[in-house]
Design an enzyme around this catalytic site. Structure first.
Site, PDB file in Angstrom:
ATOM      1  N   LYS A  42       0.828  -1.209   0.000  1.00 31.89           N
ATOM      2  CA  LYS A  42       0.000   0.000   0.000  1.00 31.89           C
ATOM      3  C   LYS A  42       0.859   1.254   0.000  1.00 31.89           C
ATOM      4  CE  LYS A  42      -4.069  -2.083   2.081  1.00 31.89           C
ATOM      5  NZ  LYS A  42      -4.997  -2.096   3.228  1.00 31.89           N
ATOM      6  N   CYS A  58      -0.828   0.677   6.053  1.00 19.69           N
ATOM      7  CA  CYS A  58      -1.201  -0.208   7.163  1.00 19.69           C
ATOM      8  C   CYS A  58      -2.208  -1.236   6.680  1.00 19.69           C
ATOM      9  CB  CYS A  58      -1.837   0.578   8.305  1.00 19.69           C
ATOM     10  SG  CYS A  58      -0.811   1.871   8.986  1.00 19.69           S
ATOM     11  N   ASP A  59      -2.189  -2.379   7.313  1.00 17.24           N
ATOM     12  CA  ASP A  59      -3.205  -3.385   7.054  1.00 17.24           C
ATOM     13  C   ASP A  59      -3.330  -4.272   8.281  1.00 17.24           C
ATOM     14  OD1 ASP A  59      -4.594  -5.869   5.852  1.00 17.24           O
ATOM     15  OD2 ASP A  59      -4.627  -4.387   4.251  1.00 17.24           O
ATOM     16  N   SER A  60      -4.554  -4.662   8.597  1.00 19.16           N
ATOM     17  CA  SER A  60      -4.809  -5.517   9.760  1.00 19.16           C
ATOM     18  C   SER A  60      -5.569  -6.764   9.363  1.00 19.16           C
ATOM     19  CB  SER A  60      -5.637  -4.769  10.817  1.00 19.16           C
ATOM     20  OG  SER A  60      -4.952  -3.665  11.320  1.00 19.16           O
TER      21      SER A  60
END
Length: 183
Positions: A42, A58-60
């Site tokens: 990203k 960010c990624d969760s």
């Protein structure tokens, strides 16, 4: 929201990466490395257009029973997830990647989430509200989700989506101060 509450007016840009294809290409990769790769992809998609800015991706995803779970997208999938995770502890993994002038800092934050023993009626009402449909693990700490999380062990800002402690450390590695970004 976190940046704004922290005195920063961020410039938001959607990365528009094919998350499913990237995850598929990472078969057998450790869960923490999967979310870090998503975060990096990203940030990498946006960084070329902002060479003199700090760019953060960010990624969760929720790790439950060894399986990484992303956004449920549908009411039915949300209900199924909540029935599986209610009354249990799972780990939210939030991958972070920050870049500034060609330097990179990456880290995955792991936070234990204790889900409440929620009634079927409340699970269905929460799913039908639409709030958890586009959230990793089908929950949020804020808004309606606050009713159903008994506790967390770890960084609460990473659960909301961006670890402010990570960002502070990344800025310091870039030779920048957090206060320089305050409005």
């Amino acid at each position: 929201m976190l940046l704004e509450q922290g005195g920063v007016s961020p410039l938001l840009r959607p990365a528009n990466i094919d998350e499913d294809a990237l995850i598929a290409s990472l078969g057998g990769t450790a869960p923490a490395d999967v979310v870090a790769a998503l975060a990096r992809a990203k940030a990498d998609a946006i960084a070329p257009g902002h060479p003199d800015d700090v760019v953060i991706g960010c990624d969760s995803m929720l790790l439950l029973d060894g399986e990484l779970l992303g956004k449920p997208h549908t009411v039915e999938a949300t209900i199924e997830r909540w029935r599986a995770q209610r009354g249990r502890t799972a780990h939210l993994l939030t991958g972070h990647a920050a870049t500034y002038r060609g330097e990179w800092v990456q880290h995955t934050v792991r936070t234990a989430i204790q889900f409440g023993d929620v009634s079927d009626t409340d699970i269905e009402a929460y799913a039908r509200s639409g709030q958890p449909l586009e959230c990793a693990g089908a929950f949020t700490l804020e808004a309606l989700g606050s009713w159903f999380i008994d506790s967390i062990d770890g960084d609460p800002t990473s659960v909301i989506g961006l670890s402010m402690p990570f960002l502070r450390r990344a800025l310091y590695q870039f030779g920048l101060d957090a206060s320089a970004f305050w409005d």
